[in-house]
Design a protein around this motif. Structure first.
Motif, mmCIF file in Angstrom:
data_model
loop_
_atom_site.group_PDB
_atom_site.id
_atom_site.type_symbol
_atom_site.label_atom_id
_atom_site.label_comp_id
_atom_site.label_asym_id
_atom_site.label_seq_id
_atom_site.Cartn_x
_atom_site.Cartn_y
_atom_site.Cartn_z
ATOM 1 N N ASN A 64 0.827 -1.200 0.000
ATOM 2 C CA ASN A 64 0.000 0.000 0.000
ATOM 3 C C ASN A 64 0.865 1.254 0.000
ATOM 4 O O ASN A 64 1.850 1.332 0.726
ATOM 5 N N SER A 65 0.473 2.228 -0.802
ATOM 6 C CA SER A 65 1.036 3.564 -0.631
ATOM 7 C C SER A 65 -0.018 4.412 0.061
ATOM 8 O O SER A 65 -1.227 4.207 -0.125
ATOM 9 N N VAL A 66 0.451 5.341 0.890
ATOM 10 C CA VAL A 66 -0.464 6.240 1.600
ATOM 11 C C VAL A 66 0.023 7.671 1.378
ATOM 12 O O VAL A 66 1.191 7.972 1.617
ATOM 13 N N GLY A 67 -0.863 8.521 0.907
ATOM 14 C CA GLY A 67 -0.488 9.904 0.659
ATOM 15 C C GLY A 67 -1.593 10.860 1.053
ATOM 16 O O GLY A 67 -2.779 10.532 0.954
ATOM 17 N N SER A 68 -1.207 12.044 1.516
ATOM 18 C CA SER A 68 -2.168 13.103 1.831
ATOM 19 C C SER A 68 -2.176 14.086 0.660
ATOM 20 O O SER A 68 -1.131 14.590 0.261
ATOM 21 N N VAL A 69 -3.356 14.331 0.114
ATOM 22 C CA VAL A 69 -3.495 15.244 -1.019
ATOM 23 C C VAL A 69 -4.362 16.424 -0.595
ATOM 24 O O VAL A 69 -5.430 16.243 -0.008
ATOM 25 N N THR A 70 -3.882 17.639 -0.872
ATOM 26 C CA THR A 70 -4.656 18.850 -0.613
ATOM 27 C C THR A 70 -5.041 19.467 -1.959
ATOM 28 O O THR A 70 -4.165 19.826 -2.746
ATOM 29 N N PHE A 71 -6.329 19.531 -2.215
ATOM 30 C CA PHE A 71 -6.840 20.119 -3.449
ATOM 31 C C PHE A 71 -7.300 21.548 -3.163
ATOM 32 O O PHE A 71 -8.128 21.763 -2.258
ATOM 33 N N GLU A 72 -6.808 22.507 -3.920
ATOM 34 C CA GLU A 72 -7.362 23.857 -3.810
ATOM 35 C C GLU A 72 -8.764 23.869 -4.422
ATOM 36 O O GLU A 72 -9.094 22.999 -5.230
ATOM 37 N N PRO A 73 -9.610 24.852 -4.024
ATOM 38 C CA PRO A 73 -10.978 24.879 -4.569
ATOM 39 C C PRO A 73 -10.972 24.762 -6.093
ATOM 40 O O PRO A 73 -10.204 25.445 -6.774
#
Lengths: 160, 160
Positions: A64-73
């Motif tokens: 498994n890879s685990v990543g945090s993604v932040t999307f701008e509006p």
């Protein structure tokens, strides 16, 4: 055993300082997020601006890879599919998730999605709010397969 | 696609109200956690009081289970091992993690651990603080194998 340090005491401190200020808003609470925002994503698999902080890389120990993604509006992934599926944890803000042929759904903090293998889908932020997700992606059956962009018509479709 | 709703707007509201109170402390910030605390764990695989909120169950679509565990101060798992390993995301508070034969480590918000397959280990809260973790556990090679309790001597060992 791999240990990765991502603590953000500074942001917690900022939030605490904000708590004694009459001008404090929810945005200051949201600064006390768990994972770092990471690096701006520069590939062509996204529309708009998004950031990735890899938390765990897939390897022979754990596929498994685990990543945090932040999307701008307004930002979102292209359509894509994962040969062995994906789990999405909505961490903050407001996002969208849609599988091909199904309605667009809203995702909010604390909600989870289990995306089936080989199912074309996209995810991203709502038009007005940032969205933060943790994605858990099994690499057992191969890498993510990227497809076409999400059109504005698809993105702006009414939530049912 | 399975969608699970765990949003906790009430707790966010409580935190925001706390922000306008001179008595606000970090504990009020911590109430704005992402996932629900869940149910008290009643089996014999833990010492002390811990809570589990299952976020995603393993099934034929995705062999990973994902759960949020809240350990009260001093509480911990027994020694155990996962036939296909585990990933731990430290969400809040202060915890310990130890693999058999290695020193006890401190885990804090934002840190991650990749526990190898079949490696005896334990995790839990520090003696003075609660610990919240998200555990991502592959069931591909079978269920968790539980072992003996973590003794007080093991638990209280000096952190190196």
């Amino acid at each position: 055993m791999n240990l990765k340090f991502n603590a953000i005491p500074l942001l917690v401190t900022i939030s605490l300082l904000g708590c004694h200020n009459e001008d404090s808003t929810i945005s200051e609470i949201q600064k006390s997020l768990i994972f770092q925002k990471g690096q701006k994503i520069e590939n062509n698999n996204f529309t708009g601006t998004a950031f990735l902080e890899m938390l765990v890389d897939a390897d022979s120990i754990n596929q498994n890879s685990v990543g945090s993604v932040t999307f701008e509006p307004g930002s979102r992934t292209n359509w894509h599919r994962h040969p062995n599926g994906q789990i999405i944890l909505a961490i903050d803000g407001e996002g969208y998730y849609q599988e091909k042929g199904s309605p667009k759904l809203i995702l909010r903090k604390g909600e989870t999605v289990k995306c089936p293998p080989n199912t074309p889908h996209w995810h991203g932020a709502s038009a007005s709010r940032e969205f933060v997700q943790v994605a858990i992606t099994s690499r057992l059956a191969g890498p993510t397969e990227w497809m076409q962009e999400v059109t504005d018509d698809e993105y702006n479709a009414v939530v049912k």
